[in-house]
Design an enzyme around this catalytic site. Structure first.
Site, PDB file in Angstrom:
ATOM      1  CG  PHE A 170      21.789 -12.519  -0.477  1.00 49.90           C
ATOM      2  CD1 PHE A 170      22.344 -10.935  -0.152  1.00 49.90           C
ATOM      3  CD2 PHE A 170      20.503 -12.965  -1.494  1.00 49.90           C
ATOM      4  CE1 PHE A 170      21.978 -10.016  -0.657  1.00 49.90           C
ATOM      5  CE2 PHE A 170      20.602 -11.647  -2.792  1.00 49.90           C
ATOM      6  CZ  PHE A 170      20.992 -10.047  -2.391  1.00 49.90           C
ATOM      7  CD  GLU A 171      16.662 -18.126  -0.266  1.00 45.66           C
ATOM      8  OE1 GLU A 171      15.804 -19.237   0.928  1.00 45.66           O
ATOM      9  OE2 GLU A 171      16.810 -19.084  -0.987  1.00 45.66           O
ATOM     10  CB  ILE A 172      15.857 -11.349  -3.596  1.00 44.85           C
ATOM     11  CG1 ILE A 172      17.329 -10.398  -2.960  1.00 44.85           C
ATOM     12  CG2 ILE A 172      15.112 -10.174  -3.397  1.00 44.85           C
ATOM     13  CD1 ILE A 172      17.975  -8.848  -3.356  1.00 44.85           C
TER      14      ILE A 172
END
Ligand code: GDP
Ligand code: MN
Length: 380
Positions: free
Chosen positions: A273-275
């Site tokens: 998960f990365e934004i």
């Protein structure tokens, strides 16, 4: 509420773990809603999506044809949680061409625009400069040390690719922000604001949900090589004076890890998960540092992961106040979870970090909260 500095915590690793678990639980049990450091009402879902002015962003998934069902499962959740309200485009990337079956399968679960990209070989494959024999030797040794995926060349390629080349795929160059998703993960929060516009509006460069310790034997010289880079030429100029140094160097909860990893805590943002803002990675500091790392060949002679590489890059070259823990986004990638106490969250047990007791010591979140994050009460 005050949080103590783990460097000041007294006791052996077991006691430290107990204290860190307590402060994590205490924080996770506080009821939260949405971020408070931005006017969230200004970035609500549009009434008419056809007129929506999007941020310059894409949902990004590196995935194999064989994982069509698993990524469809992720997308179903992701659409329900976020994207059916905002309709950001998907970019699917793969080292081999996507099958028609794959395309049909993912189109079943979302109406958002989709782009299917075959990754250029030079951004993916093992560079010809790598000594194949030496790499194979290293794979054997690391496998004996139980380093996960050490014997899979494709995994080494994947780690190098996500560390330092993905943001240069021609079709991604036009985008600034990406949200990385993976097969078979879960989203638990009804997200009612545009997270990309939140990053843009706050000028934050990176958002994550989980922070963990890594397999120390996979990164024994990642930190020493980084120090070498910083000490050559005038590269120390790249260091951000407000970096997340303590989080990178904490050595109380798992002191053996830091010892084996040459001083690096092994704490990292879990990168499934990365934004993030790709312009950070495209920038001079990260690019030159990655070039140095790549020149050592140790994406193959060790098994450096993209998560510790992103994390050290961010910890050194970004202002830590520009790194955001999306505590409100309930998320699971087996075997770890981020489960906030929020009325927007369903099907997720508040504060549960892992269903497995023996994995509790892998949680590095207390270290982030205690000294690399702004006052949590100001953010949520
Ligand atoms: P883990 O989460 O570390 O256990 O690793 P995963 O198997 O989930 O791999 C991470 C991501 O990279 C997932 O999105 C996978 O689909 C993707 N991935 C890993 N290796 C390959 C590969 O060789 N080809 C493609 N196309 N995707 C890959
Ligand atoms: Mn995964």
């Amino acid at each position: 509420m005050t949080f103590t500095n783990p460097f000041n915590k007294q006791g052996d690793p077991e006691r430290i773990l107990e204290l860190n678990r307590e402060s994590y639980q205490k924080l996770m049990n506080i009821e939260i809603n949405e971020p408070k450091d931005y006017d969230i009402n200004s970035i609500r879902p549009p009434e008419d999506i056809s007129k929506y002015v999007h941020a310059n962003a894409t949902i990004l998934a590196l995935v194999r044809n064989s994982e069509a069902r698993q990524i469809a499962s992720t997308i179903r959740q992701f659409e329900a949680s976020f994207n059916s309200k905002f309709m950001y485009p998907y970019t699917f990337i793969n080292d081999s061409p996507f099958s028609e079956r794959f395309k049909a399968k993912v189109k079943e679960v979302s109406n958002a625009p989709m782009n299917f990209i075959t990754i250029p070989r030079d951004l993916w494959a093992r560079p010809s400069s790598i000594d194949a024999k030496k790499a194979e030797e290293a794979m054997k040794i690391l496998t004996e040390k139980s380093v996960a995926y050490a014997n899979k060349l494709s995994y080494h390629n994947m780690c190098r690719f996500y560390s330092g080349t993905f943001y240069n795929i021609p079709e991604l160059l036009k985008f600034k922000y990406y949200w990385r998703i993976e097969p078979q993960v879960k989203f638990f929060t009804d997200i009612k604001y545009d997270v990309f516009k939140y990053l843009e509006g706050t000028q934050k460069v990176y958002g994550f949900t989980l922070s963990l310790y890594d397999i120390e034997d996979s990164v024994t010289t990642l930190w020493p090589e980084t120090i070498k880079f910083l000490n050559s030429d005038d590269n120390y100029k790249y260091i951000n004076p407000n970096g997340a140094f303590q989080w990178l160097l904490e050595n109380q909860q798992n002191p053996k890890k830091a010892e084996i990893a040459g001083g690096y805590s092994t704490c990292h943002f879990w990168s499934n998960f990365e934004i993030g803002d790709m312009d950070f990675f495209r920038g001079e500091a990260y690019t030159n540092w990655f070039k140095h790392l790549d020149s050592t060949g140790k994406f193959y002679y060790e098994r450096w992961g993209d998560a510790p590489v992103h994390s050290i890059g961010l910890g050194l070259f970004a202002d830590k106040s520009k790194i955001h823990w999306f505590r409100d986004i309930g998320y699971e990638h087996d075997p770890y979870l981020n489960c906030p106490n929020s009325k927007n969250v369903a099907r997720c047990k508040t504060g549960l970090f892992s269903r497995w007791d023996h994995l509790q010591d892998q949680n590095c979140m207390a270290s982030w909260v205690d000294y690399s994050m702004a006052d949590p009460a100001k953010i949520y």
